[in-house]
Design a protein around this motif. Structure first.
Motif, PDB file in Angstrom:
ATOM      1  N   ARG A   1     -17.534  63.007 -33.802  1.00 46.84           N
ATOM      2  CA  ARG A   1     -16.708  64.173 -33.449  1.00 46.84           C
ATOM      3  C   ARG A   1     -17.334  64.970 -32.300  1.00 46.84           C
ATOM      4  O   ARG A   1     -16.651  65.375 -31.360  1.00 46.84           O
ATOM      5  CB  ARG A   1     -16.544  65.063 -34.699  1.00 46.84           C
ATOM      6  N   PHE A   2     -18.640  65.187 -32.375  1.00 47.97           N
ATOM      7  CA  PHE A   2     -19.277  66.088 -31.423  1.00 47.97           C
ATOM      8  C   PHE A   2     -19.770  65.407 -30.155  1.00 47.97           C
ATOM      9  O   PHE A   2     -20.226  66.090 -29.232  1.00 47.97           O
ATOM     10  CB  PHE A   2     -20.417  66.846 -32.103  1.00 47.97           C
ATOM     11  N   VAL A   3     -19.676  64.094 -30.087  1.00 51.24           N
ATOM     12  CA  VAL A   3     -19.993  63.440 -28.819  1.00 51.24           C
ATOM     13  C   VAL A   3     -18.855  63.652 -27.820  1.00 51.24           C
ATOM     14  O   VAL A   3     -19.051  63.523 -26.601  1.00 51.24           O
ATOM     15  CB  VAL A   3     -20.263  61.932 -29.020  1.00 51.24           C
ATOM     16  N   LEU A   4     -17.680  64.029 -28.319  1.00 53.38           N
ATOM     17  CA  LEU A   4     -16.522  64.170 -27.430  1.00 53.38           C
ATOM     18  C   LEU A   4     -16.575  65.398 -26.511  1.00 53.38           C
ATOM     19  O   LEU A   4     -16.290  65.267 -25.313  1.00 53.38           O
ATOM     20  CB  LEU A   4     -15.231  64.176 -28.260  1.00 53.38           C
ATOM     21  N   PRO A   5     -16.905  66.616 -27.016  1.00 50.11           N
ATOM     22  CA  PRO A   5     -16.868  67.780 -26.116  1.00 50.11           C
ATOM     23  C   PRO A   5     -17.708  67.656 -24.845  1.00 50.11           C
ATOM     24  O   PRO A   5     -17.218  67.990 -23.750  1.00 50.11           O
ATOM     25  CB  PRO A   5     -17.347  68.923 -27.021  1.00 50.11           C
ATOM     26  N   PRO A   6     -18.978  67.178 -24.907  1.00 44.25           N
ATOM     27  CA  PRO A   6     -19.724  67.053 -23.651  1.00 44.25           C
ATOM     28  C   PRO A   6     -19.125  66.024 -22.691  1.00 44.25           C
ATOM     29  O   PRO A   6     -19.402  66.061 -21.490  1.00 44.25           O
ATOM     30  CB  PRO A   6     -21.127  66.607 -24.109  1.00 44.25           C
ATOM     31  N   LEU A   7     -18.308  65.110 -23.241  1.00 44.14           N
ATOM     32  CA  LEU A   7     -17.705  64.064 -22.419  1.00 44.14           C
ATOM     33  C   LEU A   7     -16.298  64.436 -21.944  1.00 44.14           C
ATOM     34  O   LEU A   7     -15.636  63.620 -21.299  1.00 44.14           O
ATOM     35  CB  LEU A   7     -17.650  62.750 -23.203  1.00 44.14           C
ATOM     36  N   VAL A   8     -15.851  65.665 -22.259  1.00 45.59           N
ATOM     37  CA  VAL A   8     -14.490  66.073 -21.891  1.00 45.59           C
ATOM     38  C   VAL A   8     -14.210  65.900 -20.394  1.00 45.59           C
ATOM     39  O   VAL A   8     -13.152  65.365 -20.020  1.00 45.59           O
ATOM     40  CB  VAL A   8     -14.198  67.516 -22.363  1.00 45.59           C
ATOM     41  N   PRO A   9     -15.109  66.323 -19.478  1.00 44.68           N
ATOM     42  CA  PRO A   9     -14.805  66.106 -18.055  1.00 44.68           C
ATOM     43  C   PRO A   9     -14.594  64.632 -17.714  1.00 44.68           C
ATOM     44  O   PRO A   9     -13.673  64.289 -16.959  1.00 44.68           O
ATOM     45  CB  PRO A   9     -16.045  66.675 -17.346  1.00 44.68           C
TER      46      PRO A   9
ATOM     47  N   ASP B   1     -11.005  62.997 -16.483  1.00 48.23           N
ATOM     48  CA  ASP B   1     -10.869  62.261 -15.227  1.00 48.23           C
ATOM     49  C   ASP B   1     -10.414  60.826 -15.465  1.00 48.23           C
ATOM     50  O   ASP B   1      -9.609  60.275 -14.704  1.00 48.23           O
ATOM     51  CB  ASP B   1     -12.200  62.263 -14.476  1.00 48.23           C
ATOM     52  N   SER B   2     -10.929  60.223 -16.534  1.00 49.97           N
ATOM     53  CA  SER B   2     -10.617  58.820 -16.825  1.00 49.97           C
ATOM     54  C   SER B   2      -9.171  58.635 -17.256  1.00 49.97           C
ATOM     55  O   SER B   2      -8.518  57.664 -16.858  1.00 49.97           O
ATOM     56  CB  SER B   2     -11.556  58.299 -17.916  1.00 49.97           C
ATOM     57  N   LEU B   3      -8.669  59.552 -18.064  1.00 52.72           N
ATOM     58  CA  LEU B   3      -7.340  59.374 -18.668  1.00 52.72           C
ATOM     59  C   LEU B   3      -6.265  60.252 -18.036  1.00 52.72           C
ATOM     60  O   LEU B   3      -5.100  60.172 -18.427  1.00 52.72           O
ATOM     61  CB  LEU B   3      -7.413  59.652 -20.171  1.00 52.72           C
ATOM     62  N   GLY B   4      -6.645  61.107 -17.087  1.00 52.46           N
ATOM     63  CA  GLY B   4      -5.670  61.944 -16.414  1.00 52.46           C
ATOM     64  C   GLY B   4      -5.117  63.072 -17.268  1.00 52.46           C
ATOM     65  O   GLY B   4      -3.962  63.476 -17.096  1.00 52.46           O
ATOM     66  N   LEU B   5      -5.921  63.598 -18.187  1.00 54.16           N
ATOM     67  CA  LEU B   5      -5.501  64.688 -19.058  1.00 54.16           C
ATOM     68  C   LEU B   5      -5.973  66.030 -18.502  1.00 54.16           C
ATOM     69  O   LEU B   5      -7.024  66.110 -17.868  1.00 54.16           O
ATOM     70  CB  LEU B   5      -6.072  64.492 -20.466  1.00 54.16           C
ATOM     71  N   SER B   6      -5.215  67.100 -18.758  1.00 55.29           N
ATOM     72  CA  SER B   6      -5.626  68.457 -18.398  1.00 55.29           C
ATOM     73  C   SER B   6      -6.471  69.035 -19.528  1.00 55.29           C
ATOM     74  O   SER B   6      -6.557  68.471 -20.625  1.00 55.29           O
ATOM     75  CB  SER B   6      -4.402  69.344 -18.179  1.00 55.29           C
ATOM     76  N   SER B   7      -7.091  70.197 -19.265  1.00 59.63           N
ATOM     77  CA  SER B   7      -7.836  70.879 -20.329  1.00 59.63           C
ATOM     78  C   SER B   7      -6.921  71.230 -21.493  1.00 59.63           C
ATOM     79  O   SER B   7      -7.295  71.098 -22.665  1.00 59.63           O
ATOM     80  CB  SER B   7      -8.494  72.154 -19.782  1.00 59.63           C
ATOM     81  N   PHE B   8      -5.690  71.656 -21.187  1.00 61.36           N
ATOM     82  CA  PHE B   8      -4.729  71.974 -22.234  1.00 61.36           C
ATOM     83  C   PHE B   8      -4.359  70.717 -23.017  1.00 61.36           C
ATOM     84  O   PHE B   8      -4.226  70.740 -24.245  1.00 61.36           O
ATOM     85  CB  PHE B   8      -3.488  72.618 -21.626  1.00 61.36           C
ATOM     86  N   GLY B   9      -4.207  69.584 -22.312  1.00 58.09           N
ATOM     87  CA  GLY B   9      -3.898  68.322 -22.989  1.00 58.09           C
ATOM     88  C   GLY B   9      -5.012  67.879 -23.916  1.00 58.09           C
ATOM     89  O   GLY B   9      -4.759  67.427 -25.046  1.00 58.09           O
ATOM     90  N   ILE B  10      -6.256  68.017 -23.457  1.00 63.32           N
ATOM     91  CA  ILE B  10      -7.400  67.705 -24.316  1.00 63.32           C
ATOM     92  C   ILE B  10      -7.406  68.624 -25.530  1.00 63.32           C
ATOM     93  O   ILE B  10      -7.628  68.192 -26.672  1.00 63.32           O
ATOM     94  CB  ILE B  10      -8.725  67.861 -23.537  1.00 63.32           C
TER      95      ILE B  10
ATOM     96  N   GLY C   1     -13.487  53.529 -28.813  1.00 61.24           N
ATOM     97  CA  GLY C   1     -14.321  52.683 -27.975  1.00 61.24           C
ATOM     98  C   GLY C   1     -13.535  51.798 -27.029  1.00 61.24           C
ATOM     99  O   GLY C   1     -14.086  51.271 -26.060  1.00 61.24           O
ATOM    100  N   LEU C   2     -12.226  51.633 -27.314  1.00 61.28           N
ATOM    101  CA  LEU C   2     -11.368  50.788 -26.488  1.00 61.28           C
ATOM    102  C   LEU C   2     -10.286  51.593 -25.767  1.00 61.28           C
ATOM    103  O   LEU C   2      -9.406  51.006 -25.133  1.00 61.28           O
ATOM    104  CB  LEU C   2     -10.693  49.719 -27.361  1.00 61.28           C
ATOM    105  N   ALA C   3     -10.331  52.926 -25.856  1.00 59.94           N
ATOM    106  CA  ALA C   3      -9.243  53.773 -25.366  1.00 59.94           C
ATOM    107  C   ALA C   3      -9.182  53.784 -23.845  1.00 59.94           C
ATOM    108  O   ALA C   3      -9.936  54.502 -23.185  1.00 59.94           O
ATOM    109  CB  ALA C   3      -9.404  55.196 -25.900  1.00 59.94           C
ATOM    110  N   SER C   4      -8.241  53.016 -23.284  1.00 57.24           N
ATOM    111  CA  SER C   4      -8.057  52.970 -21.835  1.00 57.24           C
ATOM    112  C   SER C   4      -6.869  53.804 -21.380  1.00 57.24           C
ATOM    113  O   SER C   4      -6.613  53.918 -20.179  1.00 57.24           O
ATOM    114  CB  SER C   4      -7.853  51.515 -21.386  1.00 57.24           C
ATOM    115  N   THR C   5      -6.127  54.373 -22.341  1.00 52.58           N
ATOM    116  CA  THR C   5      -4.982  55.215 -22.022  1.00 52.58           C
ATOM    117  C   THR C   5      -5.038  56.499 -22.852  1.00 52.58           C
ATOM    118  O   THR C   5      -5.738  56.557 -23.873  1.00 52.58           O
ATOM    119  CB  THR C   5      -3.651  54.498 -22.333  1.00 52.58           C
ATOM    120  N   ALA C   6      -4.292  57.499 -22.431  1.00 54.19           N
ATOM    121  CA  ALA C   6      -4.239  58.759 -23.173  1.00 54.19           C
ATOM    122  C   ALA C   6      -3.681  58.532 -24.576  1.00 54.19           C
ATOM    123  O   ALA C   6      -4.133  59.157 -25.542  1.00 54.19           O
ATOM    124  CB  ALA C   6      -3.378  59.775 -22.421  1.00 54.19           C
ATOM    125  N   ALA C   7      -2.703  57.623 -24.713  1.00 55.68           N
ATOM    126  CA  ALA C   7      -2.103  57.362 -26.028  1.00 55.68           C
ATOM    127  C   ALA C   7      -3.135  56.796 -27.000  1.00 55.68           C
ATOM    128  O   ALA C   7      -3.177  57.193 -28.178  1.00 55.68           O
ATOM    129  CB  ALA C   7      -0.923  56.407 -25.884  1.00 55.68           C
TER     130      ALA C   7
END
Length: 376
Positions: free
Chosen positions: A16-24, A28-37, A83-89
């Motif tokens: 769960r907590f490895v995600l916040p530091p990787l948000v940028p 960038d990888s998935l094309g999401l905004s801060s609001f989308g995240i 680990g395989l997430a290549s898309t926002a979905a």
């Protein structure tokens, strides 16, 4: 059981907590905004919250293991998808699966420890809750390593976590003495709600801790972003973020032990004010030193609350419905928690992360004020 439940919780929280530091990097990888995240984390939180009551209630009627084992299965699936997430979905699917798995795992493991440690419940829950910080500390180190290595994708973090969670799940199966009882049973949600709202004191506790969990949802998801906005690099922000977990690892067992000896309410109110002061320090003073001190003070204040909230709910519940009552209370808390990331993401889009965190500091003080009503 204390060991394996805490190890499982630490591994889950690392994911769960490895995600916040990787948000940028994720953005960038998935094309999401801060609001989308923020909305993705809110979806995770809402699913996690909704499963709390049925998970706890079924574990009362069936067995704790009947819910814990499928929880492990859902969590392994979540880590594999992320680990395989290549898309926002796929990212959203992985995050939602994480909410399902945590929801199945959390109330039964906490109730199991409540069953086993009746005299020193606060200490046992403090040790278990410290798994959050052990996992968070490992997550920060993992995130720093990934960010420092250009060849590694953010998805790489979930490869070792998937393997580790499988091993912990096998260890649980080896040590578990309960039988699996997959059968249909009923729940009593109306009776549970009546118990939780029986007195003004209990209602005040629910409101105060719901506000607190709302604030925490915003802090743990977007603190690294606030630190980057204030001028720290992504690596320094991730390292500073890890201080939350360094502090929590030591303070949670201590807080649980103190709450067994003294007033849980008094400890809770004082430390909520301390946490608000820590957030204010990060916001008012620039530079790495202020960020580090503010983060430590913030953590010292809010990390004490978790064993206190669980113990308070368990003590008010009948033994035969402890898991269900805990699950229902946590559903309220975590529903509020789920809204926190979306709130911070929205305010950051229209104003700044600093504005959002000033509102969170006010929320901590409001929570303390509601708890103080118990002294009237």
């Amino acid at each position: 059981m204390l060991l394996v439940a805490s190890l499982g919780w630490a591994t889950i929280q690392c994911g769960r907590f490895v995600l916040p530091p990787l948000v940028p990097a994720i953005r960038d990888s998935l094309g999401l905004s801060s609001f989308g995240i923020g909305l993705a984390f809110t979806a995770f939180g809402l699913v996690y919250a909704l499963i709390q009551f049925p998970s706890g209630a079924y574990s009362d009627t069936l067995s704790r293991a009947t819910l814990i084992v499928p929880g492990f299965v859902a969590l392994v699936a979540s880590f594999a998808v992320l680990g395989l997430a290549s898309t926002a979905a796929l990212f959203v699917l992985g995050v939602v699966l994480l909410g399902i798995g945590k929801g199945l795992y959390t109330p039964p493991t906490r109730a199991l420890l409540g069953d086993l440690f009746t005299a020193r419940r606060g200490r046992a829950l403090g040790i278990y809750s410290a798994g959050t910080d052990l996992g968070g500390l490992a997550a920060s180190g993992l995130a720093v390593g990934i960010l420092a290595t250009a060849a590694l994708s953010w998805r790489t973090a979930f490869v070792p976590l998937t393997v580790l969670l499988v091993l912990v799940g096998l260890l649980y199966l080896r040590w578990n003495r309960e039988t699996l009882e997959p059968r249909r049973v009923g729940m009593e949600p109306v009776a549970t709600v009546r118990r939780l709202l029986a007195t003004p004191a209990q209602r005040n506790l629910l409101v105060a801790y719901a506000i607190f969990f709302f604030v925490v949802g915003g802090i743990v998801t977007f603190l690294p972003e606030l630190l980057v906005e204030s001028g720290l690099g992504e690596g320094l922000a991730a390292g500073t973020y890890s201080l939350l977990f360094v502090v929590g690892l030591g303070i949670k067992p201590l807080a649980g032990d103190l709450s067994d000896r003294f007033s849980r309410l008094g400890v809770s109110i004082a430390m909520l004010v301390v946490s608000a002061a820590g957030v204010g320090t990060v916001l008012l003073f620039g530079g790495l030193a202020a960020a580090a001190v503010g983060t430590v003070v913030t953590a010292a204040g809010y990390k004490t609350q978790f064993p206190l909230t669980d113990a308070a709910v368990m003590e008010a519940a009948p033994a035969e419905s402890m898991g269900g009552d805990l699950g229902a209370a946590r559903a309220v808390f975590l529903s509020a928690n789920a809204v926190g990331p979306a709130f911070v993401g929205f305010v950051a889009e229209v104003a700044s992360f600093a504005a959002a965190f000033w509102a969170l500091a006010g929320g901590l003080l409001l929570s303390a004020a509601v708890l103080s009503l118990q002294y009237r």
